[in-house]
Design an enzyme around this catalytic site. Structure first.
Site, short mmCIF file in Angstrom:
data_model
loop_
_atom_site.label_atom_id
_atom_site.label_comp_id
_atom_site.label_asym_id
_atom_site.label_seq_id
_atom_site.Cartn_x
_atom_site.Cartn_y
_atom_site.Cartn_z
N GLY A 18 0.82 -1.20 0.00
CA GLY A 18 0.00 0.00 0.00
C GLY A 18 0.86 1.25 0.00
O GLY A 18 1.99 1.25 0.51
N GLY A 20 0.32 5.79 -0.03
CA GLY A 20 -0.58 6.93 -0.06
C GLY A 20 0.08 8.15 0.51
O GLY A 20 1.31 8.21 0.68
N GLY A 21 -0.75 9.15 0.82
CA GLY A 21 -0.22 10.40 1.33
C GLY A 21 0.50 10.25 2.65
O GLY A 21 1.38 11.04 2.99
N MET A 22 0.12 9.25 3.45
CA MET A 22 0.75 9.06 4.76
C MET A 22 2.09 8.36 4.67
O MET A 22 2.92 8.48 5.56
CB MET A 22 -0.18 8.24 5.66
CG MET A 22 -1.42 8.96 6.10
SD MET A 22 -2.51 7.85 7.04
CE MET A 22 -1.41 7.36 8.35
N VAL A 25 2.84 0.99 3.25
CA VAL A 25 2.53 -0.17 4.07
C VAL A 25 3.23 -1.36 3.44
O VAL A 25 3.13 -1.57 2.22
CB VAL A 25 1.02 -0.43 4.18
CG1 VAL A 25 0.75 -1.62 5.10
CG2 VAL A 25 0.30 0.81 4.70
N LYS A 40 3.62 -0.15 8.78
CA LYS A 40 3.23 1.13 8.18
C LYS A 40 4.33 2.14 8.47
O LYS A 40 4.65 2.41 9.64
CB LYS A 40 1.90 1.62 8.75
CG LYS A 40 1.48 2.98 8.24
CD LYS A 40 0.04 3.31 8.58
CE LYS A 40 -0.91 2.53 7.71
NZ LYS A 40 -2.32 2.97 7.86
N ASP A 141 -11.37 10.02 12.20
CA ASP A 141 -11.11 9.98 10.74
C ASP A 141 -11.69 8.70 10.14
O ASP A 141 -11.08 8.07 9.29
CB ASP A 141 -9.61 10.05 10.47
CG ASP A 141 -9.31 10.39 9.01
OD1 ASP A 141 -10.08 11.17 8.41
OD2 ASP A 141 -8.33 9.86 8.46
#
Length: 637
Positions: A18, A20-22, A25, A40, A141
């Site tokens: 995975g 993304g913006g964060m 993973v 993560k 969230d």
């Protein structure tokens, strides 16, 4: 990330799953405990922060991670460890096999989910939120991307506190002119938009947004422009769900619209109880089986999918030979069919030698066989025998089986596909050894959650074995059983029910009503009845299979305990929680005694018992079971 794939000399990063913006993973291996985990990795703390700010962010991360690690509930992702490595903040979590709800909707081309599945997800998420809210912890969230639907149908919430922290670090921040972090506007509560403090009722509003999207295919205010979305949340009543889908129940619409009330005071306070009742009513009144894992139901299906048009239909159960009464014995004597065979024709009696039964697994899957002769039902090779190099291919076949036993399913699939290609070229597509490789490849696909492909593979093997070995041959029936498992995983419970019923008839003719394979088919039949919401029938079936397994296998055999757990599942769905507890508890005690308290199956049983206690409002006892699981490593992985 640093060039090294090893974090803290303990976590070996294997595959990125995975991004993304964060951050990223990774699928990883915990070398200290030799288990698979998910890691993560948040993006590196950049130089644009002053050192005091960096120090505060690190402390904030530790605080949020400790909170996440302290949450012990079947509906919340387990956090095992956290820290910082070369400027990268990381979390070590249980590895979840499944898809988040955003991915589920995308795979369905935004087609809404059936109401029983929506109700099931609602009940599981609400129970998890109720647990955290009782401890004063708010998610803040909640959105489809933070809710995972696992392959067994259970649901877990991810990222408690972490997504909000990532925005504060500056990884995914979009600011309004007033400096408010917009976050994910489709799921923000009006109070979050206005900047007032959020509490548990904000999580409930976000849950309402998620359920609205599952029921309609789009969020409640899907207006494209972020500002228009925010204004919609703050000022505009959502369109009633039944204006979009008239077939939905009034109870579901009332719940979702209540959760979306603009005033937090007007949102329901008994969401966990209402969603449980809604899920049970949906299962009973629509005749559809809830997703597995629903309110602690046994594993068995995955997210609903659309069957490919190319999947062939299974051949029908063979008719009795001429002159044989329907349901008769080989010598023509009439035999009354048992209740579970009602409405079915008895198949041709099996005269072939029977091999030992497959090792039954808790979810109904058959373990791969370690020898080609077993995988083909002991059928001899046709004239011409095995080609040159056949012994090498047999060794490669066995090596692929061993990889599967070790849980290395991707590697096993690669091995079986390579062996399949060579066997097909040398022996032909319907040689028993070719079919053995195709069977094992399909089994690997199932283990990897690729159930449409698995179903197509098992059906192809079933049809070929029916032609080559006969429709009632044990190897043919094995493949047919795996087709039923795949149908169940795809949510096609009615089709699975009929396949299991036919299998039970055929197995009973071959080995008797108490034979392990007969009972394995009947177990699948009972699970399918539950998936269709026919819980009284499922309860009767589970009790009969349990009693037979007690006599033939013993009270504490793993298969016997699986059947007893099915009794508890059905009782729970019928609202008979005290009786369900009386079944869940002995299963847990037996598994802890026989397998050890740290075994994953024992952890699953502790979660089952804790969930049952929560339904009875015995929260202190449930919390104690969760603490035991946490002390032993977080329960099943």
């Amino acid at each position: 990330m640093a060039e090294s794939t090893l974090i803290r000399d303990r976590y070996e990063l294997l595959e990125q799953i995975g991004r993304g913006g964060m951050g990223e993973v990774w699928r990883a291996r915990d070398l200290a405990l030799d288990r698979r985990v998910a890691v993560k990795c948040l993006k590196p703390l950049g130089n644009h922060h002053e050192e005091p700010v960096l120090k505060g962010l690190r402390e904030r991360f530790r605080r949020e991670a400790r909170v996440a690690a302290g949450l012990q509930h079947r509906g919340i992702t387990v956090v095992h460890d956290f820290g910082e490595d070369d400027g990268v903040l990381f979390l070590v979590m249980e590895l979840l096999e499944g898809r988040n709800l955003s991915e589920v909707l995308a795979a369905r081309d935004r087609e809404p989910l059936p109401e029983p599945d929506i109700a099931d997800i609602a009940a599981q998420v609400a129970a998890a939120l109720d647990h955290t809210h009782r401890q004063g912890i708010i998610h803040r969230d909640l959105k489809p991307a933070n809710v995972m639907l696992l392959d067994d149908g259970s649901v877990k919430i991810c990222d408690f506190g972490i997504a909000r922290l990532a925005r504060d670090i500056g990884l995914a921040t979009k600011l309004t002119t007033t400096g408010m972090a917009m976050g994910t506007p489709h799921y923000m509560s009006p109070e979050q938009i206005s900047g007032t403090p959020a509490d548990r009722r904000s999580d409930l509003y976000s849950l309402g947004c998620v359920l609205y999207e599952l029921a309609s295919g789009a969020p409640p205010f899907d207006l494209g422009d972020p500002w228009a979305i925010l204004v919609g949340h703050r000022d505009t009543p959502p369109e009633p769900l039944r204006d979009r889908r008239p077939e939905l129940s009034a109870a579901l619409e009332e719940l979702v619209l209540g959760l979306l009330a603009k005033d937090p005071e007007e949102r329901p306070t008994d969401v966990a109880q209402r969603t449980r009742r809604l899920a049970l009513a949906a299962a009973r009144h629509t005749g559809a089986r809830p997703l597995p894992g629903r309110l602690g139901a046994a594993a068995g299906t995955g997210a609903h999918g659309k069957p490919p048009a190319s999947v062939p239909r299974l051949p029908p159960l063979p008719s009795p030979p001429a002159g044989t009464p329907d349901g008769g014995t080989p010598d023509g004597g009439a035999t009354a069919l048992p209740p579970w065979a009602h409405g079915m024709r008895a198949g041709t009696p099996v005269r072939a030698a029977r091999r030992p039964p497959a090792p039954a697994l808790a979810d109904g899957l058959v373990g791969p066989w370690s020898a080609v002769t077993v995988a083909t039902g002991g059928h001899p090779s046709p004239p011409g025998g095995v080609p040159e190099g056949g012994a090498t291919l047999a060794e490669r076949h066995s090596a692929g089986v061993d990889l599967g036993r070790a849980g290395r399913w991707e590697e096993a699939l690669t091995a079986h596909r390579a062996t399949l290609a060579e066997r097909e070229a040398a022996l032909g597509p319907e040689h028993p050894e070719t079919l053995a490789s195709r069977h094992e490849a399909a089994a690997c696909l199932g283990r990897l959650g690729r159930w449409e492909e698995a179903l197509a593979g098992h059906r192809r093997v079933t049809e070929a074995r029916a032609r080559q070995l006969g429709p009632a041959h044990p190897a043919t029936l094995d493949s047919r059983h795996q087709s039923a498992v795949a149908l169940g995983r795809l949510g096609r419970a009615a089709e699975a029910l009929e396949v299991y019923r036919a299998l039970a008839v055929a197995r009973a003719h071959a080995g008797g009503e108490g034979h392990a394979e007969t009972l394995r088919a009947r177990h699948g039949l009972g699970v399918s009845l539950g998936r269709l919401g026919r819980w009284e029938e499922a309860l009767t079936e589970a009790r009969e299979v349990w009693a037979l397994r007690c006599r033939t296998l013993g009270d504490e055999h793993p298969d016997t305990l699986v059947s007893r757990r099915e009794i508890a599942v059905a009782l729970g769905w019928l609202g008979r929680w005290e009786e369900a507890l009386g079944e869940y508890r002995p299963v847990r005690e037996s598994r802890e005694r026989v397998l050890g308290a740290a075994h994953p199956a024992a952890g699953t049983s502790r979660n089952d018992e804790a969930h049952c206690l929560e339904q009875l409002d015995r929260h202190a006892e449930a919390a104690e079971l969760h603490r035991v699981s946490a002390a032993l490593g977080g329960g099943p992985h």
